[in-house]
Design an enzyme around this catalytic site. Sequence first.
Site, PDB file in Angstrom:
ATOM      1  N   CYS A 103       2.150   1.791   2.881  1.00  0.00           N
ATOM      2  CA  CYS A 103       3.222   2.654   3.394  1.00  0.00           C
ATOM      3  C   CYS A 103       4.088   3.169   2.246  1.00  0.00           C
ATOM      4  O   CYS A 103       4.935   2.439   1.730  1.00  0.00           O
ATOM      5  CB  CYS A 103       4.096   1.889   4.389  1.00  0.00           C
ATOM      6  SG  CYS A 103       5.456   2.878   5.052  1.00  0.00           S
TER       7      CYS A 103
ATOM      8  N   CYS B 147       8.015   3.018   2.880  1.00  0.00           N
ATOM      9  CA  CYS B 147       8.688   1.716   2.803  1.00  0.00           C
ATOM     10  C   CYS B 147       8.646   1.123   1.402  1.00  0.00           C
ATOM     11  O   CYS B 147       9.621   0.559   0.924  1.00  0.00           O
ATOM     12  CB  CYS B 147       8.030   0.741   3.779  1.00  0.00           C
ATOM     13  SG  CYS B 147       8.148   1.249   5.503  1.00  0.00           S
ATOM     14  N   ASP B 148       7.487   1.234   0.759  1.00  0.00           N
ATOM     15  CA  ASP B 148       7.272   0.509  -0.491  1.00  0.00           C
ATOM     16  C   ASP B 148       7.407   1.363  -1.739  1.00  0.00           C
ATOM     17  O   ASP B 148       7.447   0.837  -2.848  1.00  0.00           O
ATOM     18  CB  ASP B 148       5.886  -0.140  -0.464  1.00  0.00           C
ATOM     19  CG  ASP B 148       5.728  -1.095   0.707  1.00  0.00           C
ATOM     20  OD1 ASP B 148       6.747  -1.640   1.150  1.00  0.00           O
ATOM     21  OD2 ASP B 148       4.595  -1.273   1.190  1.00  0.00           O
TER      22      ASP B 148
END
Length: 520
Positions: free
Chosen positions: A345, A348-349
């Site tokens: 992702c 998110c990351d």
Amino acid sequence: MLDTSTLQQVTEIFRNLEADYTFRISYAPLREESNQLIAFLNDFASTSARLNVEKHEAETDDLSFTILKNGKDTGITFRGIPNGHEFTSLLLAVLNADGKGKNLPDEGIARRIRALQGDIHLQTYVSLTCTNCPDVVQTLNIMSLANPNIRHEMVDGALFQDEVNKQGVQAVPSVFANGKLLHVGRGSMGELLEKLEAVYPSTPIDVNSQPVHRTFDVLVVGGGPAGASAAIYSARKGLKVGVIAERIGGQVKETVGIENLISVPHTTGSQLADDLRTHLTQYPIELFENRRVESADLKGKDKQILVKGGETFSAPAVIIATGAGWRRLNVPGEAEYIGRGVAFCPHCDGPFYAGKEVAVVGGGNSGIEAAIDLAGICKKVTVIEFLDTLKADQVLQDKARSLSNVEIITFTQTTEVIGDGEKVTSLRLKNRGNGEERNLPLDGVFVQIGLSANSQPFCEELETSPIGEIMIDTHCRTNLLGVYAAGDVSSVPYKQIIIAMGEGAKAALSAFDDRMRGNF
């Protein structure tokens, strides 16, 4: 710190609290965020006479608070200031402790949580901008409330960088159980519970005290767009409908922005998942979330579905709408370094790789979109495509090629993820034209090679394609009478939300038509 509008909303939410709650703060006086945390919780506690704040100076560089209910520790701790997406986690922690909130598990799941033995200390490292983190934090908070053996601590990684580096956290949410990595990335309650059950012993569940077999007219397996549509259309025919799902919304929840759902100019995956749930609850549909199908017997008149925990479900008609999950590279090193340089992702990351060099494996729309997003924060982004040309829309290709820090490599196979034991250091690449191999030094890799059908429990009985999709006819019928498939798990072309919704409706109408004709 909280604005007037937010305080008014929280006041209304907490109007019917039945217990008294204390936020016991542990703080280092010299830490600049300490005053912010105290001000934040004072504002939050001002919304109800049932809430109060208790401050304690810490000898360590602490910045945390634990929630007490009627003076007793709930097992829930927040390290940091739960703003951003985690503000909802704080709200629900109080509501759930009070026995309120629509996210509380049913008795079947609650029994499995209570059965876990041992002293279990869970820590979840989050980013306040992460859309997947709150689901994991809220789930583990609920487990703490249900089982006194479990304690859960949310940790804002941005405020505890030394700790994040020491633990080797490179993706959020990262969950540690008694100091050992347990889980990385999005996760449903069912998935997290299964991982805990695999590590910690459980007391036997008294099967005589819970209904273990349920019967329906139509059983829908899956809670995404296809499953929700199938359930609603079936319920509108006056049938008794049950939905078995790991989570309502399915893969949709991972989508940040949705702009091609006709008549809805823009929405988010999280919002759409909430809307699907709201629509489902308008009908007498029984929802069984956090269930993972272990096996299925689809032959004969009464189809049987067995889920983790021993519950069984049966119906003469079963609609399989289990969707698809992220496809993995399945090369050496990938599984070992998930959460330590291997990510799925970018939203998110991505922030963990600011100023670093990363690769995106996959040249479809998701891969090129990820590369464009990452280019804004990373030093360099290398796109690696297996085929000789990119598959993404031309407008996305043009945008990616216009970015000076994006390099695109085609006709190249990723053969290995290489690391130093703690984190990823490079990828092993093979030129498919001349066979030459080389190592590409980098700090992280985002795998974006599409989705894989979640058809595993049904493959032995149903006809599937070479890539695991359940084969269907134009009416969503499978090779077994009374069994239907819809959405991304099926062989229908073009995996889109709007198509999945239509296929779910079609499967339900086909099942009803077959029922009326006495075909099963």
